[in-house]
Design a protein around this motif. Structure first.
Motif, mmCIF file in Angstrom:
data_model
loop_
_atom_site.group_PDB
_atom_site.id
_atom_site.type_symbol
_atom_site.label_atom_id
_atom_site.label_comp_id
_atom_site.label_asym_id
_atom_site.label_seq_id
_atom_site.Cartn_x
_atom_site.Cartn_y
_atom_site.Cartn_z
ATOM 1 N N ASN A 117 44.672 24.620 39.877
ATOM 2 C CA ASN A 117 46.262 24.168 40.764
ATOM 3 C C ASN A 117 47.190 23.975 40.540
ATOM 4 O O ASN A 117 48.222 23.952 40.902
ATOM 5 C CB ASN A 117 45.852 22.068 40.474
ATOM 6 N N SER A 118 47.421 25.280 39.953
ATOM 7 C CA SER A 118 49.240 25.759 39.437
ATOM 8 C C SER A 118 49.153 26.462 40.657
ATOM 9 O O SER A 118 47.949 27.857 40.849
ATOM 10 C CB SER A 118 48.926 26.582 37.813
ATOM 11 N N HIS A 170 51.431 30.122 41.794
ATOM 12 C CA HIS A 170 51.681 31.181 41.524
ATOM 13 C C HIS A 170 52.682 32.216 42.193
ATOM 14 O O HIS A 170 51.565 32.111 43.869
ATOM 15 C CB HIS A 170 50.814 31.708 40.522
ATOM 16 N N HIS A 225 47.418 30.065 31.062
ATOM 17 C CA HIS A 225 48.561 29.866 32.193
ATOM 18 C C HIS A 225 47.689 29.506 33.743
ATOM 19 O O HIS A 225 48.482 28.639 34.340
ATOM 20 C CB HIS A 225 50.172 29.864 32.146
ATOM 21 N N LEU A 226 46.851 30.317 33.815
ATOM 22 C CA LEU A 226 46.281 30.148 35.277
ATOM 23 C C LEU A 226 45.254 29.211 35.301
ATOM 24 O O LEU A 226 44.162 29.593 35.127
ATOM 25 C CB LEU A 226 45.693 31.631 35.472
ATOM 26 N N THR A 227 45.288 27.834 35.446
ATOM 27 C CA THR A 227 44.852 26.694 35.389
ATOM 28 C C THR A 227 44.596 25.867 36.616
ATOM 29 O O THR A 227 45.315 26.470 37.579
ATOM 30 C CB THR A 227 46.037 25.338 34.722
ATOM 31 N N TYR A 239 40.813 31.690 44.170
ATOM 32 C CA TYR A 239 42.439 30.839 44.403
ATOM 33 C C TYR A 239 42.934 30.799 46.245
ATOM 34 O O TYR A 239 41.644 30.989 46.838
ATOM 35 C CB TYR A 239 43.736 32.005 44.436
ATOM 36 N N LYS A 287 47.571 29.005 44.724
ATOM 37 C CA LYS A 287 47.402 28.021 44.006
ATOM 38 C C LYS A 287 45.594 28.543 43.349
ATOM 39 O O LYS A 287 44.556 28.666 44.029
ATOM 40 C CB LYS A 287 46.765 26.351 45.113
#
Length: 61
Positions: free
Chosen positions: A23-24, A26, A19-21, A57, A6
């Motif tokens: 709370n996203s 992966h 797009h690596l914002t 992260y 996260k």
């Protein structure tokens, strides 16, 4: 089951990181051999794998 991270905050800039914002979540990719000596994990950027640094992260349980 794949390991996931996260995003806290990514300091890198460029379209690969858009797009690596915060709370996203992966999926973690295998680390390329030539980068195994570096800290961090690899995830998909926009079109290629990118390295995320340890302070950027948290692991998802």
């Amino acid at each position: 089951m794949k390991k996931k991270i996260k995003i806290r905050r990514v300091n890198a800039v460029g379209e690969q990181f858009e797009h690596l914002t915060p709370n996203s979540i992966h999926d973690i990719l295998p680390t390329p051999k030539e980068y195994e000596h570096l800290e961090g994990v690899w995830v998909w950027g926009k079109t290629e794998a990118v390295r995320i640094l340890p302070k950027e992260y948290d692991y998802v349980k």
